[in-house]
Enzyme design. Structure first.
Site, PDB file in Angstrom:
ATOM      1  N   ASP A 131      -5.828  -8.450   2.356  1.00 43.69           N
ATOM      2  CA  ASP A 131      -5.841  -9.902   2.157  1.00 43.69           C
ATOM      3  C   ASP A 131      -6.698 -10.269   0.957  1.00 43.69           C
ATOM      4  OD1 ASP A 131      -4.411  -9.902   4.517  1.00 43.69           O
ATOM      5  OD2 ASP A 131      -6.027 -10.694   5.753  1.00 43.69           O
ATOM      6  N   ASN A 183       0.866  -1.183   0.000  1.00 49.39           N
ATOM      7  CA  ASN A 183       0.000   0.000   0.000  1.00 49.39           C
ATOM      8  C   ASN A 183       0.898   1.226   0.000  1.00 49.39           C
ATOM      9  OD1 ASN A 183       0.768   0.543   2.732  1.00 49.39           O
ATOM     10  ND2 ASN A 183      -0.926  -0.697   3.514  1.00 49.39           N
ATOM     11  N   LYS A 230       1.512   3.597   2.194  1.00 50.37           N
ATOM     12  CA  LYS A 230       2.316   3.757   3.409  1.00 50.37           C
ATOM     13  C   LYS A 230       3.514   2.804   3.411  1.00 50.37           C
ATOM     14  CE  LYS A 230       1.785   3.629   8.499  1.00 50.37           C
ATOM     15  NZ  LYS A 230       2.528   2.421   8.857  1.00 50.37           N
ATOM     16  N   GLU A 231       3.277   1.560   3.011  1.00 53.58           N
ATOM     17  CA  GLU A 231       4.363   0.572   2.966  1.00 53.58           C
ATOM     18  C   GLU A 231       5.397   0.947   1.912  1.00 53.58           C
ATOM     19  OE1 GLU A 231       1.477  -3.139   4.354  1.00 53.58           O
ATOM     20  OE2 GLU A 231       1.831  -2.716   2.227  1.00 53.58           O
TER      21      GLU A 231
END
Length: 343
Positions: free
Chosen positions: A278, A206, A208-209
């Protein structure tokens, strides 16, 4: 060929697939209750329990999503040889899933995330876990189970929650085994091992990651900086395809040929974003395994991620609901116009 026929053939093909899911599994536990007053002991709400529930979480929820889509999950992980580990095995059996790939270890606890919920709102979460890497014995046992399951798999999902099952050496060993077998790999990364998945087929962080993993920062509205970060990621890690989830702004994908596609989020009544990642990675993996064009893969995953956000708690995707939404998608109608599902 009509969109109805293509989507039907696509979902039928999903049912023929086997997906090896390796990573951190956990139990998502819920305590549901009613709260109408504050405690006289501290400024916290008193919750009168009405029911409790345990669900499969982490990589096990990815396996549930794979199963909900009609495919067969092959779950591979290490859990504690404890009461919670026994509960996790029981939950797998109740879902009709194999425990063949689960290693029980007396040296680490099973991860449990317990949520206290009242009035549809989460008041508190209590985590029971360790984040230490596997011991040498645990690592060998995990790799052995992975090798046993790999010949049956059409695609491999690495589901990393930074709980220690997937360390850099383990990741590199498992990726090499999958590559040697010619099986595509899909990665749902976390911060600690972000740069360890070199050469994977599809990498799905995502926003942020992405920032944390590359140690870069930029405004979410700065598309030039964002695209430069994706270029850096793809080149630095020799990735074939990248799919970045952008929360309420939808998803972005970039192919090996650097073709970029932005897809808007669909308007939803959001109840809980837990487990959406997920669902996205599960749909992406199945779509990759059947050779779906990357923008179509991203749109189908985008639809699924939004649908599960309409439910409270971590829940798997509803296959029929996803199929109905897919039939209405303008993007999929365009991308699948000339696509033929291989049987």
């Amino acid at each position: 060929m009509s969109i109805q026929h293509t989507v039907s053939a696509l979902f039928n093909r999903f049912s023929q697939l086997k997906v090896l899911v390796v990573g951190d599994v956990m139990i998502d536990a819920y305590l549901w209750g009613k709260s109408s007053r504050l405690s006289p002991e501290a400024p916290v709400p008193i919750v009168n329990r009405t029911k409790t529930e345990q669900r499969l979480g982490g990589a096990a929820n990815v396996a549930l999503n794979v199963q909900s889509l009609g495919a067969t999950p092959l779950l591979c992980s290490v859990v504690g040889d404890d009461q919670d580990g026994a509960a996790l095995i029981r939950l797998l059996r109740e879902q009709g899933q194999s425990e063949e790939g689960i290693v029980l270890s007396p040296e680490r606890p099973t991860t449990v995330k317990q949520r206290i919920i009242s009035g549809g709102q989460q008041l508190l979460r209590i985590d029971s876990e360790v984040e230490t890497d596997l011991t040498e014995f645990e690592r060998r046992a995990l790799v052995q189970r992975f090798q046993q399951l790999l010949p049956n798999a059409h695609v491999v999902i690495f589901e990393d929650y930074d709980k220690g099952v997937l360390s850099a050496p383990v990741i590199q060993e498992l990726l090499a085994l999958a590559k040697q077998a010619g099986i595509p790999t899909v990665v749902d990364p976390k911060k600690k091992n972000f740069l360890s998945y070199k050469g994977s087929t599809l990498f799905k962080p995502n926003l942020k990651e992405l920032k944390e993993g590359l140690k870069v920062d930029f405004s979410d509205a700065n598309l030039d900086a964002f695209e430069a970060a994706v270029d850096q990621l793809q080149e630095q890690m020799a990735l074939e395809n990248v799919l970045v989830t952008l929360s309420e702004r939808g998803v972005f994908c970039q192919s090996a040929e650097k073709k970029r596609t932005y897809l808007d989020a669909h308007i939803r009544s959001i109840s809980d974003v837990s487990g959406a990642g997920d669902t996205v990675v599960s749909i992406a993996a199945l779509s990759l395994a059947v050779g779906l064009p990357l923008p179509a893969l991203a749109e189908l995953a985008n639809l699924g991620g939004g649908l599960v956000c309409e439910h409270v708690g971590v829940v798997p995707i509803d296959r029929d609901q996803l199929r109905e939404e897919a039939l209405q998608s303008v993007v999929l109608q365009k991308e699948l116009a000339e696509f033929k599902v291989k049987q």
